[in-house]
Design an enzyme around this catalytic site. Structure first.
Site, PDB file in Angstrom:
ATOM      1  N   GLY A  29      45.681  48.458  33.178  1.00 37.49           N
ATOM      2  CA  GLY A  29      44.660  49.021  32.293  1.00 37.49           C
ATOM      3  C   GLY A  29      44.440  48.245  31.012  1.00 37.49           C
ATOM      4  O   GLY A  29      43.879  48.773  30.060  1.00 37.49           O
ATOM      5  N   SER A  30      44.840  46.954  30.991  1.00 39.19           N
ATOM      6  CA  SER A  30      44.639  46.193  29.747  1.00 39.19           C
ATOM      7  C   SER A  30      43.143  46.006  29.463  1.00 39.19           C
ATOM      8  O   SER A  30      42.732  45.974  28.303  1.00 39.19           O
ATOM      9  CB  SER A  30      45.366  44.848  29.799  1.00 39.19           C
ATOM     10  OG  SER A  30      44.737  43.958  30.686  1.00 39.19           O
ATOM     11  N   ASN A  31      42.340  45.897  30.511  1.00 40.46           N
ATOM     12  CA  ASN A  31      40.887  45.785  30.275  1.00 40.46           C
ATOM     13  C   ASN A  31      40.309  47.090  29.740  1.00 40.46           C
ATOM     14  O   ASN A  31      39.440  47.074  28.866  1.00 40.46           O
ATOM     15  CB  ASN A  31      40.168  45.366  31.564  1.00 40.46           C
ATOM     16  CG  ASN A  31      40.231  43.862  31.768  1.00 40.46           C
ATOM     17  OD1 ASN A  31      39.512  43.114  31.123  1.00 40.46           O
ATOM     18  ND2 ASN A  31      41.127  43.416  32.638  1.00 40.46           N
ATOM     19  N   MET A 107      41.203  48.328  42.626  1.00 37.27           N
ATOM     20  CA  MET A 107      41.581  47.496  43.773  1.00 37.27           C
ATOM     21  C   MET A 107      41.210  48.125  45.116  1.00 37.27           C
ATOM     22  O   MET A 107      41.872  47.871  46.110  1.00 37.27           O
ATOM     23  CB  MET A 107      43.087  47.197  43.724  1.00 37.27           C
ATOM     24  CG  MET A 107      43.505  46.425  42.506  1.00 37.27           C
ATOM     25  SD  MET A 107      42.600  44.851  42.342  1.00 37.27           S
ATOM     26  CE  MET A 107      43.414  44.159  40.918  1.00 37.27           C
ATOM     27  N   ARG A 108      40.140  48.907  45.133  1.00 39.66           N
ATOM     28  CA  ARG A 108      39.667  49.495  46.391  1.00 39.66           C
ATOM     29  C   ARG A 108      38.245  49.008  46.664  1.00 39.66           C
ATOM     30  O   ARG A 108      37.464  48.854  45.726  1.00 39.66           O
ATOM     31  CB  ARG A 108      39.628  51.037  46.290  1.00 39.66           C
ATOM     32  CG  ARG A 108      40.881  51.704  45.826  1.00 39.66           C
ATOM     33  CD  ARG A 108      41.961  51.756  46.849  1.00 39.66           C
ATOM     34  NE  ARG A 108      41.544  52.310  48.126  1.00 39.66           N
ATOM     35  CZ  ARG A 108      42.234  52.164  49.258  1.00 39.66           C
ATOM     36  NH1 ARG A 108      43.346  51.476  49.270  1.00 39.66           N
ATOM     37  NH2 ARG A 108      41.807  52.703  50.385  1.00 39.66           N
ATOM     38  N   ASN A 124      32.040  45.396  37.630  1.00 41.17           N
ATOM     39  CA  ASN A 124      33.403  45.029  38.022  1.00 41.17           C
ATOM     40  C   ASN A 124      33.788  43.746  37.293  1.00 41.17           C
ATOM     41  O   ASN A 124      32.930  42.919  36.992  1.00 41.17           O
ATOM     42  CB  ASN A 124      33.449  44.789  39.539  1.00 41.17           C
ATOM     43  CG  ASN A 124      34.836  44.399  40.020  1.00 41.17           C
ATOM     44  OD1 ASN A 124      35.831  45.034  39.653  1.00 41.17           O
ATOM     45  ND2 ASN A 124      34.919  43.350  40.825  1.00 41.17           N
ATOM     46  N   HIS A 126      36.306  40.381  37.751  1.00 37.29           N
ATOM     47  CA  HIS A 126      37.060  39.674  38.789  1.00 37.29           C
ATOM     48  C   HIS A 126      37.628  38.393  38.182  1.00 37.29           C
ATOM     49  O   HIS A 126      36.913  37.676  37.471  1.00 37.29           O
ATOM     50  CB  HIS A 126      36.136  39.361  39.972  1.00 37.29           C
ATOM     51  CG  HIS A 126      36.849  38.646  41.071  1.00 37.29           C
ATOM     52  ND1 HIS A 126      37.725  39.283  41.928  1.00 37.29           N
ATOM     53  CD2 HIS A 126      36.859  37.337  41.442  1.00 37.29           C
ATOM     54  CE1 HIS A 126      38.218  38.402  42.784  1.00 37.29           C
ATOM     55  NE2 HIS A 126      37.711  37.220  42.508  1.00 37.29           N
ATOM     56  N   SER A 153      34.707  36.787  35.810  1.00 36.05           N
ATOM     57  CA  SER A 153      33.289  37.152  35.954  1.00 36.05           C
ATOM     58  C   SER A 153      33.143  38.660  35.847  1.00 36.05           C
ATOM     59  O   SER A 153      33.943  39.399  36.427  1.00 36.05           O
ATOM     60  CB  SER A 153      32.766  36.743  37.336  1.00 36.05           C
ATOM     61  OG  SER A 153      33.028  35.385  37.612  1.00 36.05           O
ATOM     62  N   ASP A 162      33.039  41.679  45.555  1.00 36.48           N
ATOM     63  CA  ASP A 162      32.885  40.608  44.565  1.00 36.48           C
ATOM     64  C   ASP A 162      31.553  39.866  44.685  1.00 36.48           C
ATOM     65  O   ASP A 162      31.472  38.668  44.381  1.00 36.48           O
ATOM     66  CB  ASP A 162      34.079  39.632  44.622  1.00 36.48           C
ATOM     67  CG  ASP A 162      35.392  40.334  44.342  1.00 36.48           C
ATOM     68  OD1 ASP A 162      35.395  41.282  43.542  1.00 36.48           O
ATOM     69  OD2 ASP A 162      36.416  39.959  44.939  1.00 36.48           O
TER      70      ASP A 162
HETATM   71  C1  GAR Z   1      42.188  42.033  35.997  1.00 36.82           C
HETATM   72  O1  GAR Z   1      42.691  40.766  35.745  1.00 36.82           O
HETATM   73  C2  GAR Z   1      40.996  41.968  36.924  1.00 36.82           C
HETATM   74  O2  GAR Z   1      40.314  40.778  36.844  1.00 36.82           O
HETATM   75  C3  GAR Z   1      41.632  42.121  38.275  1.00 36.82           C
HETATM   76  O3  GAR Z   1      42.670  43.040  38.071  1.00 36.82           O
HETATM   77  C4  GAR Z   1      43.205  42.856  36.783  1.00 36.82           C
HETATM   78  C5  GAR Z   1      43.442  44.221  36.159  1.00 36.82           C
HETATM   79  O4  GAR Z   1      44.138  44.084  34.965  1.00 36.82           O
HETATM   80  N1  GAR Z   1      40.684  42.616  39.223  1.00 36.82           N
HETATM   81  C6  GAR Z   1      40.593  42.187  40.464  1.00 36.82           C
HETATM   82  O5  GAR Z   1      41.334  41.363  40.940  1.00 36.82           O
HETATM   83  C7  GAR Z   1      39.491  42.834  41.270  1.00 36.82           C
HETATM   84  N2  GAR Z   1      39.224  42.096  42.458  1.00 36.82           N
HETATM   85  P1  GAR Z   1      44.281  45.308  33.966  1.00 36.82           P
HETATM   86  O6  GAR Z   1      44.723  46.513  34.792  1.00 36.82           O
HETATM   87  O7  GAR Z   1      45.341  44.883  33.010  1.00 36.82           O
HETATM   88  O8  GAR Z   1      42.968  45.540  33.288  1.00 36.82           O
END
Ligand code: GAR
Length: 215
Positions: A29-31, A107-108, A124, A126, A153, A162
């Site tokens: 969940g850092s994003n 991730m689903r 999303n 990626h 992206s 994606d």
């Molecule tokens: C992120 O780096 C994102 O790009 C990736 O999951 C990570 C989640 O990090 N997403 C994918 O790979 C989707 N195909 P977070 O939980 O720290 O935000």
């Protein structure tokens, strides 16, 4: 009325209402937190109505609690089909009156159920420069392919994983000494920077194209 409460010279009438976001996350969940911080700093005119997560151990739930954002576990293992999960998620997001759905490490694979409920309003992130390196383990894939530049992206979500129009990207050089962890950490710095900006851009573009529709 709303206008009546404004002071002379008050610019707030020019400001559109905050975009109501629903976050979907599977992991750290850092994003999500980066988006919340951008809102706090007033760099993004939005509110986060709910965080939906699908893994009981995902630490995004702790972040949500710390930031005072309601969160809801919707464990995919408790739904018979992908469609059933997405129907339940769409219903929750509608209950929370969400405008935009933000997949922040979700991730689903999504189904038409969710896409139809939030037509053109799902974003999303990626960890690659799409259309290069779609799919899982994109950071490991970049290292295996020995690319010299990768990145991240933000794109509108379509049925094919994606794919969908790209809203914003950032490039990240791959260093000879990189491991998956070091490269991912540098990509995430860029993710945290561009995701809030991309949300604002996508929402603005959607409003603009809506306004341009013939009546
Ligand atoms: C992120 O780096 C994102 O790009 C990736 O999951 C990570 C989640 O990090 N997403 C994918 O790979 C989707 N195909 P977070 O939980 O720290 O935000």
């Amino acid at each position: 009325n709303r206008l009546g409460s404004e002071q002379p010279g008050d610019q707030s009438s020019c400001q559109p209402p905050p975009i109501k976001l629903g976050i979907m996350a599977s992991g750290s969940g850092s994003n999500f937190e980066a988006i919340a911080q951008a809102i706090e700093r007033k760099e993004l005119n939005a509110t986060i109505e709910v965080v939906i997560y699908n893994n009981p151990t995902a630490t995004v739930a702790q972040r949500a609690m710390r930031l005072g954002v309601p969160s809801k576990l919707m464990d995919h293992r408790t739904y018979e089909t992908r469609e059933a999960l997405d129907n339940a998620i769409a219903a929750q997001l509608k209950t929370d009156q969400v405008d935009w759905v933000i997949m922040a490490g979700w991730m689903r694979r999504v189904t038409q159920q969710l896409l139809s409920a939030f037509q053109g309003r799902i974003l999303n992130i990626h960890p690659s420069l799409l259309p290069s390196i779609p799919g899982i383990r994109a950071v490991e894939q970049a290292l295996a392919a020995q690319v010299k530049i990768t990145g991240c992206s933000v794109h509108l979500v379509e049925l094919i994983v994606d794919s969908g129009p790209i809203i914003m990207q950032a490039a990240v050089p791959v260093l000879p000494t990189d491991t998956p962890a070091t490269l991912q950490a540098r990509i995430q710095v860029q993710e945290h920077r561009i995701f809030p900006q991309a949300i604002a851009i996508a929402a603005h573009q959607a409003n603009t194209s809506f306004e341009q529709q013939p009546t």
